[in-house]
Motif scaffolding. Structure first.
Motif, PDB file in Angstrom:
ATOM      1  N   ASP A   1       0.828  -1.210   0.000  1.00 49.91           N
ATOM      2  CA  ASP A   1       0.000   0.000   0.000  1.00 49.91           C
ATOM      3  C   ASP A   1       0.863   1.262   0.000  1.00 49.91           C
ATOM      4  OD1 ASP A   1      -2.308  -1.481  -0.021  1.00 49.91           O
ATOM      5  OD2 ASP A   1      -2.729  -1.202   2.129  1.00 49.91           O
ATOM      6  N   LEU A   2       1.913   1.259   0.798  1.00 53.58           N
ATOM      7  CA  LEU A   2       2.793   2.436   0.860  1.00 53.58           C
ATOM      8  C   LEU A   2       3.507   2.672  -0.468  1.00 53.58           C
ATOM      9  CD1 LEU A   2       4.337   2.087   4.419  1.00 53.58           C
ATOM     10  CD2 LEU A   2       2.690   3.790   3.629  1.00 53.58           C
TER      11      LEU A   2
ATOM     12  N   GLY B   1       2.369   1.865  -3.401  1.00 53.37           N
ATOM     13  CA  GLY B   1       1.344   2.395  -4.306  1.00 53.37           C
ATOM     14  C   GLY B   1       1.071   3.857  -4.042  1.00 53.37           C
ATOM     15  N   ARG B   2       0.976   4.221  -2.790  1.00 55.32           N
ATOM     16  CA  ARG B   2       0.752   5.632  -2.449  1.00 55.32           C
ATOM     17  C   ARG B   2       1.916   6.500  -2.907  1.00 55.32           C
ATOM     18  NH1 ARG B   2      -1.934   5.941   3.583  1.00 55.32           N
ATOM     19  NH2 ARG B   2      -3.697   4.569   3.130  1.00 55.32           N
ATOM     20  N   ALA B   3       3.138   6.012  -2.724  1.00 59.39           N
ATOM     21  CA  ALA B   3       4.318   6.778  -3.140  1.00 59.39           C
ATOM     22  C   ALA B   3       4.320   6.961  -4.656  1.00 59.39           C
ATOM     23  CB  ALA B   3       5.588   6.068  -2.678  1.00 59.39           C
ATOM     24  N   ARG B   4       3.963   5.894  -5.397  1.00 56.40           N
ATOM     25  CA  ARG B   4       3.912   6.008  -6.862  1.00 56.40           C
ATOM     26  C   ARG B   4       2.858   7.024  -7.295  1.00 56.40           C
ATOM     27  NH1 ARG B   4       2.986   0.423  -7.536  1.00 56.40           N
ATOM     28  NH2 ARG B   4       4.853  -0.536  -6.729  1.00 56.40           N
ATOM     29  N   ARG B   5       1.677   6.960  -6.663  1.00 55.15           N
ATOM     30  CA  ARG B   5       0.617   7.908  -7.022  1.00 55.15           C
ATOM     31  C   ARG B   5       1.026   9.344  -6.692  1.00 55.15           C
ATOM     32  NH1 ARG B   5      -2.502   3.627  -5.057  1.00 55.15           N
ATOM     33  NH2 ARG B   5      -2.767   4.611  -3.034  1.00 55.15           N
ATOM     34  N   ALA B   6       1.669   9.536  -5.554  1.00 56.04           N
ATOM     35  CA  ALA B   6       2.122  10.881  -5.173  1.00 56.04           C
ATOM     36  C   ALA B   6       3.184  11.387  -6.143  1.00 56.04           C
ATOM     37  CB  ALA B   6       2.667  10.869  -3.751  1.00 56.04           C
TER      38      ALA B   6
ATOM     39  N   ARG C   1       1.467  12.408  -9.359  1.00 60.42           N
ATOM     40  CA  ARG C   1       0.800  13.700  -9.187  1.00 60.42           C
ATOM     41  C   ARG C   1       1.796  14.847  -9.231  1.00 60.42           C
ATOM     42  NH1 ARG C   1      -1.939  11.966  -4.272  1.00 60.42           N
ATOM     43  NH2 ARG C   1      -3.396  10.426  -5.020  1.00 60.42           N
TER      44      ARG C   1
END
Length: 58
Positions: A42-43, A45-50, A53
């Motif tokens: 999950d982390l 994935g969040r880092a990739r999305r951030a 962005r």
């Protein structure tokens, strides 16, 4: 040996209790490892999305 395993007629209860205990102990040992793997995924994935962005806004 058979007398030991039958445990005076209570062998089924005793050995099934040991089996259930072993299964619960194994699950208790494996659960944090699976949770850690899930949290790390999950982390990432969040880092990739951030990062995506921030690249889109730049």
């Amino acid at each position: 040996m058979s007398q030991f395993l039958s445990m005076g007629g209570y062998g089924g209860y005793v050995w099934s209790s040991f089996a259930i205990f072993a299964i619960v102990l194994a699950l208790d040992a494996v659960a944090p490892l699976l949770k850690r793997r899930r949290v790390l995924r999950d982390l990432r994935g969040r880092a990739r999305r951030a990062q995506k962005r921030s690249e889109e806004t730049a």
